[in-house]
Design an enzyme around this catalytic site. Structure first.
Site, PDB file in Angstrom:
ATOM      1  N   SER A  23      19.567 -38.338  82.534  1.00 19.91           N
ATOM      2  CA  SER A  23      19.179 -38.502  81.234  1.00 19.91           C
ATOM      3  C   SER A  23      19.230 -36.769  80.719  1.00 19.91           C
ATOM      4  CB  SER A  23      16.994 -38.264  81.672  1.00 19.91           C
ATOM      5  OG  SER A  23      17.556 -37.346  83.160  1.00 19.91           O
ATOM      6  N   ASN A 110       9.680 -34.477  90.868  1.00 22.45           N
ATOM      7  CA  ASN A 110       8.719 -34.633  90.139  1.00 22.45           C
ATOM      8  C   ASN A 110       7.804 -33.797  89.588  1.00 22.45           C
ATOM      9  OD1 ASN A 110       9.929 -37.671  90.642  1.00 22.45           O
ATOM     10  ND2 ASN A 110       8.562 -37.726  92.384  1.00 22.45           N
ATOM     11  N   THR A 155     -10.055 -44.815  42.770  1.00 20.62           N
ATOM     12  CA  THR A 155     -10.359 -45.738  43.818  1.00 20.62           C
ATOM     13  C   THR A 155      -9.761 -46.942  42.824  1.00 20.62           C
ATOM     14  OG1 THR A 155     -12.339 -46.315  42.545  1.00 20.62           O
ATOM     15  CG2 THR A 155     -12.900 -44.260  43.566  1.00 20.62           C
ATOM     16  N   HIS A 156      -9.317 -46.988  44.085  1.00 21.42           N
ATOM     17  CA  HIS A 156      -8.302 -49.338  43.869  1.00 21.42           C
ATOM     18  C   HIS A 156      -7.379 -48.739  42.926  1.00 21.42           C
ATOM     19  CE1 HIS A 156     -12.356 -50.950  45.489  1.00 21.42           C
ATOM     20  NE2 HIS A 156     -12.643 -50.084  44.761  1.00 21.42           N
ATOM     21  N   ASN A 285      15.479 -39.330  41.910  1.00 24.21           N
ATOM     22  CA  ASN A 285      14.923 -40.524  42.789  1.00 24.21           C
ATOM     23  C   ASN A 285      14.071 -39.394  43.757  1.00 24.21           C
ATOM     24  OD1 ASN A 285      15.714 -42.844  41.909  1.00 24.21           O
ATOM     25  ND2 ASN A 285      17.162 -42.686  42.744  1.00 24.21           N
ATOM     26  N   GLU A 290       9.568 -40.014  49.874  1.00 20.84           N
ATOM     27  CA  GLU A 290       9.995 -41.509  50.456  1.00 20.84           C
ATOM     28  C   GLU A 290      10.035 -41.737  52.074  1.00 20.84           C
ATOM     29  OE1 GLU A 290      12.868 -44.232  47.658  1.00 20.84           O
ATOM     30  OE2 GLU A 290      12.573 -42.884  46.499  1.00 20.84           O
ATOM     31  N   TYR A 317       4.805 -40.907  90.423  1.00 19.71           N
ATOM     32  CA  TYR A 317       6.268 -41.066  89.998  1.00 19.71           C
ATOM     33  C   TYR A 317       7.395 -42.069  90.369  1.00 19.71           C
ATOM     34  CZ  TYR A 317      10.548 -40.195  86.872  1.00 19.71           C
ATOM     35  OH  TYR A 317      11.646 -39.728  86.222  1.00 19.71           O
ATOM     36  N   GLN A 322      11.177 -41.089  82.628  1.00 25.92           N
ATOM     37  CA  GLN A 322      12.003 -40.748  82.488  1.00 25.92           C
ATOM     38  C   GLN A 322      12.214 -40.490  80.758  1.00 25.92           C
ATOM     39  OE1 GLN A 322      15.571 -39.708  84.134  1.00 25.92           O
ATOM     40  NE2 GLN A 322      16.540 -41.096  83.113  1.00 25.92           N
ATOM     41  N   LYS A 325      10.444 -38.338  77.383  1.00 18.58           N
ATOM     42  CA  LYS A 325      11.438 -38.128  76.477  1.00 18.58           C
ATOM     43  C   LYS A 325      11.433 -37.614  75.087  1.00 18.58           C
ATOM     44  CE  LYS A 325      12.717 -36.141  80.774  1.00 18.58           C
ATOM     45  NZ  LYS A 325      11.213 -36.656  81.630  1.00 18.58           N
TER      46      LYS A 325
HETATM   47  N1  ARG Z   1      15.115 -37.027  84.903  1.00 17.06           N
HETATM   48  C1  ARG Z   1      14.378 -37.199  85.946  1.00 17.06           C
HETATM   49  C2  ARG Z   1      12.770 -37.717  84.367  1.00 17.06           C
HETATM   50  O1  ARG Z   1      12.894 -37.056  83.507  1.00 17.06           O
HETATM   51  C3  ARG Z   1      13.613 -36.662  86.958  1.00 17.06           C
HETATM   52  C4  ARG Z   1      13.132 -37.143  88.021  1.00 17.06           C
HETATM   53  C5  ARG Z   1      13.530 -37.760  89.240  1.00 17.06           C
HETATM   54  N2  ARG Z   1      12.672 -37.665  90.475  1.00 17.06           N
HETATM   55  C6  ARG Z   1      12.687 -38.929  90.982  1.00 17.06           C
HETATM   56  N3  ARG Z   1      12.094 -38.736  92.243  1.00 17.06           N
HETATM   57  N4  ARG Z   1      13.882 -39.686  91.092  1.00 17.06           N
HETATM   58  O2  ARG Z   1      11.650 -38.718  84.713  1.00 17.06           O
END
Ligand code: ARG
Length: 466
Positions: A23, A110, A155-156, A285, A290, A317, A322, A325
């Site tokens: 990640s 975690n 309106t409308h 434009n 837009e 978890y 993951q 994000k």
């Molecule tokens: N990169 C992971 C995430 O963003 C970290 C957590 C990983 N935890 C694990 N027990 N493998 O979720």
């Protein structure tokens, strides 16, 4: 890069699986929060006698040098690392040796991931809030110079009643003020400390979660470790608040697109905020508006991504999480750039008050006032409504306006009409008379603008202080 989790497995991860699992390409932006969280954790471990003071100092010094080096560009984040947490920890051990290996005591990735994300979203929420305040300010400034600019209200998408342009802009400012309120609420729930929840069950070490909570500026700590590591409600909440902001932005964007068309010509965007066409030389434009309208879709998508990712996930978890994000960061980046562009565009737009006024003169938008005139002479509103309906039909047949009918024409429809009807239905007067709370009269709009100014002054230092 070798794996810090080479315990049970030998970490002979298939290359493709390794890349798939990583990640770091999107969580490397958490480096500052990761270091901040680790410093607080190390200081707490030392305070509780779990590691020595000297070790904590070494860890802090090492982490600070990593932070400086990343910021100065001296240290490049290794994109082959699994994630930013692993990268920082192994870099630390590279720099300080044995003490670095003690940092992860009483902690799991975690609770670490959840902590970093919360710290990051807290500061991003403040930035979005500040951008909203900037937009409200741009709207109130533009509104202040158009208190007496008359435009047709719709309106409308049919001309309905006369408005002031200031009133129309203020409507958006109130939406964005509600958005600020929502963010402020969400911030409280973002600002909770999961550090110390460890992997899922808490820890056997005698840690002090209150200490990291106050060191990191959190308002409280998660009271259940399972919930602490698996809660992503704060992400969902922020993404839904962002979706609402984007929905508001898409509505004003749509109006900007309409207003800048040849059909309306109510506003003109400068060349700084419009583009030409590669084939049609006459084109100008409103691309920015837009694009903001278009980008709204991806923020709704991100919200649904997150809700769907979390749906049915068992505690605690799971690696699915993951995926949180990318969705969150994309919406944050999108809303920040859209808010900034919208503020600039509002400040820059040229208002064509004459075109607004002449559009308002067509479409019988003073018909309600004409009916109110008859009411003021003693007629019941329903009867007056019918009479004016017939008057409008006559105007359409004879290509006249209510202003250009002669008094004798008026009198054909009702004896109650007298010379003062013309003053009564004059657009400027129609607007001035709508003086109820929240209405479109210059006096009412001025007090709305005052509310915006008060709001802006009250948040000179955004929500951080509340
Ligand atoms: N990169 C992971 C995430 O963003 C970290 C957590 C990983 N935890 C694990 N027990 N493998 O979720």
């Amino acid at each position: 890069m070798s794996k810090l989790w080479q315990g049970r497995t030998q970490a002979n991860l298939n290359k493709k699986a390794d890349a798939f699992n990583s990640s770091i390409s999107f969580d490397s932006r958490l480096f500052k929060e990761d270091i901040e969280g680790s410093c607080a954790h190390a200081a707490m471990l030392a305070a509780k006698g779990i590691i020595t003071r000297a070790e904590a100092d070494e860890i802090e010094k090492g982490l600070m040098s990593i932070l400086e080096d990343i910021q100065s560009g001296a240290l490049e984040i290794d994109m082959s690392a699994e994630d930013i947490h692993m990268f920082v920890e192994s870099e630390l051990t590279k720099r300080i040796g044995e003490a670095g290996k003690k940092l992860h005591t009483a902690r799991s990735r975690n609770d670490q991931t959840a902590t970093d994300l919360r710290l990051n979203l807290r500061s991003e929420t403040d930035k979005i809030y500040a951008s909203l305040v900037g937009l409200i300010d741009a709207l109130q400034k533009k509104a202040s110079s158009h208190i007496n600019t008359i435009m047709p209200g719709y309106t409308h998408l049919q001309r309905a009643q006369p408005l002031t342009f200031a009133h129309h802009l203020c409507a958006y400012a109130f939406m964005f003020m509600r958005d600020c309120d929502r963010l402020k609420e969400a911030r409280h729930r973002i600002n909770i400390n999961p550090l110390g929840c460890a992997a899922l069950a808490g820890t056997t070490y005698d840690i002090d979660r209150e200490m990291t909570t106050s060191a990191l500026g959190f308002e409280g700590l998660s009271q259940n470790s399972l919930d602490g590591v698996s809660d992503r409600d704060f992400c969902v909440e922020l993404l839904s608040d962002i979706s609402i902001i984007m929905m508001h932005l898409s509505r004003i964007s749509e109006e900007i697109v309409l207003w800048s068309s040849w059909e309306f010509k109510f506003i003109e965007l400068s060349e700084g905020y419009s583009t030409g066409s590669s084939i049609m030389p006459q084109k100008k434009n409103p691309d920015m508006a837009e694009l903001i309208r278009g980008k709204t879709g991806r923020t709704y998508g991100n919200l649904i991504t997150l809700l769907t990712m979390l749906k049915g996930l068992p505690l605690a978890y799971n690696k699915d999480m993951q995926e949180d994000k990318q969705a969150v960061f994309d919406s944050i980046d999108t809303v920040k750039s859209c808010l900034e562009l919208m503020s600039l565009m509002i400040g820059d737009m040229k208002v064509n008050a004459e075109n607004m006024r002449s559009a308002a003169a067509k479409g019988f938008i003073n018909a309600t006032d004409c009916a109110d005139y008859l009411v003021s002479k003693g007629l019941a509103f329903r009867t007056a409504y019918k009479t004016v309906g017939s008057l409008v039909s006559r105007c359409i047949e004879t290509e006249k306006t209510l202003e250009s009918l002669t008094l004798s024409e008026y009198k054909e429809f009702s004896d109650l009409f007298a010379e003062d009807v013309y003053k009564f239905i004059k657009l400027e007067n129609c607007v001035k008379k709508r003086n109820s709370k929240g209405a479109t009269s210059p006096q009412s709009v001025l007090s709305q603008i005052e509310m915006m100014k008060d709001f802006i002054n009250s948040v000179s230092n955004p929500i951080a202080t509340t």
